[in-house]
Scaffold this active site. Sequence first.
Site, PDB file in Angstrom:
ATOM      1  N   GLN A 259      -5.164  -1.523   9.254  1.00  0.00           N
ATOM      2  CA  GLN A 259      -4.989  -2.848   8.650  1.00  0.00           C
ATOM      3  C   GLN A 259      -5.611  -3.925   9.547  1.00  0.00           C
ATOM      4  OE1 GLN A 259      -3.832  -3.360   5.575  1.00  0.00           O
ATOM      5  NE2 GLN A 259      -4.080  -5.559   5.732  1.00  0.00           N
TER       6      GLN A 259
ATOM      7  N   LYS B 294       0.845  -1.204   0.000  1.00  0.00           N
ATOM      8  CA  LYS B 294       0.000   0.000   0.000  1.00  0.00           C
ATOM      9  C   LYS B 294       0.875   1.245   0.000  1.00  0.00           C
ATOM     10  CE  LYS B 294      -3.880  -2.398   2.067  1.00  0.00           C
ATOM     11  NZ  LYS B 294      -4.772  -2.686   3.183  1.00  0.00           N
TER      12      LYS B 294
ATOM     13  N   ASP C 113     -11.197   2.568   3.199  1.00  0.00           N
ATOM     14  CA  ASP C 113     -11.482   1.131   3.079  1.00  0.00           C
ATOM     15  C   ASP C 113     -12.975   0.873   2.841  1.00  0.00           C
ATOM     16  OD1 ASP C 113      -9.458  -0.807   3.125  1.00  0.00           O
ATOM     17  OD2 ASP C 113      -9.050  -0.451   5.249  1.00  0.00           O
TER      18      ASP C 113
HETATM   19  N1  GUN Z   1      -7.057  -7.032   5.666  1.00  0.00           N
HETATM   20  C1  GUN Z   1      -7.355  -7.798   4.605  1.00  0.00           C
HETATM   21  N2  GUN Z   1      -7.907  -7.056   3.620  1.00  0.00           N
HETATM   22  C2  GUN Z   1      -7.962  -5.794   4.075  1.00  0.00           C
HETATM   23  C3  GUN Z   1      -8.410  -4.565   3.509  1.00  0.00           C
HETATM   24  O1  GUN Z   1      -8.909  -4.473   2.377  1.00  0.00           O
HETATM   25  N3  GUN Z   1      -8.280  -3.480   4.307  1.00  0.00           N
HETATM   26  C4  GUN Z   1      -7.757  -3.531   5.554  1.00  0.00           C
HETATM   27  N4  GUN Z   1      -7.696  -2.407   6.263  1.00  0.00           N
HETATM   28  N5  GUN Z   1      -7.335  -4.648   6.106  1.00  0.00           N
HETATM   29  C5  GUN Z   1      -7.428  -5.774   5.360  1.00  0.00           C
END
Ligand code: GUN
Length: 282
Positions: A96, A52, A119
Amino acid sequence: MPTIIDGKAISTQIKDELKEQVAKMKEQGITLCLAVIQVGADPASCVYVRNKKKACEYIGIESLSYELPEETTQEELLGIIKELNSRKDVNGILVQLPLPKGLDEEKILDAIDPLKDVDGFHPMNVGNLSIGRKGFVSCTPAGVIQLLKRSGIEIEGKECVVVGRSNIVGKPMSMLLLRENGTVTTAHSRTKNLKEVTKRADILVAAVGKPRMITADYVKEGAVVIDVGIHRNEDNKLCGDVDYESVAPKCQAITPVPGGVGPMTIAMLMKNCVESYSLQNQ
Ligand code: GUN
């Protein structure tokens, strides 16, 4: 032979479009910043968070990184979110998942300002999606829609079956397909006669979380099959929820694993970050 939908190429195309958009925004004095919070050091999360941050760099979005220890308390984390909510220079906040035990995921996600919730997990954004209002949409299902559209696959009027009903993928996936005028069925672990249901699908989205569960007998001849799963098989190789070898020959189009849906999630996160500016300044 089926069309193999190239998620890597489509995600690169999207990121390049965003890069251009961000450069134009910079000319107008607008900069974007995403705050990424990770608690603990779950190995998969470390990889996602690194990717990211790399994507932000590529596109020209600043990233603020919070790598917090496993022992971080709920109050500490809520304090950081509160501060980031109030900072004018922060456009997006991402926590996350999964969070370590002892932290209340629901309370933490609810604390993020919905206008910074890139998100798309906040109940306000989930609600906006379900009633067709503007807001952030969960990245993986939004990425699936982009894959379909950019591959010239029409959704309107099609029988769409989503297998899986998670808050992050299955449910928003069904809502998005409905928004695109698909005729949508959400199937799940308690669905009776699952194969009969999935065999109706013109567009089948597998988000079950079980390695290679969707075999050829679940799929109609000529269907489009989208595989959201990601697992390691017994040889430590990546595989999806779909048994690619047996399913692919029956399909009109299919996403591979890796290189299908996977790369789209981060591209859509970046798209949400770029769009956050106009949501915050309307
Ligand atoms: N963990 C697995 N997929 C995601 C996601 O799309 N966003 C976040 N914040 N955590 C995750």
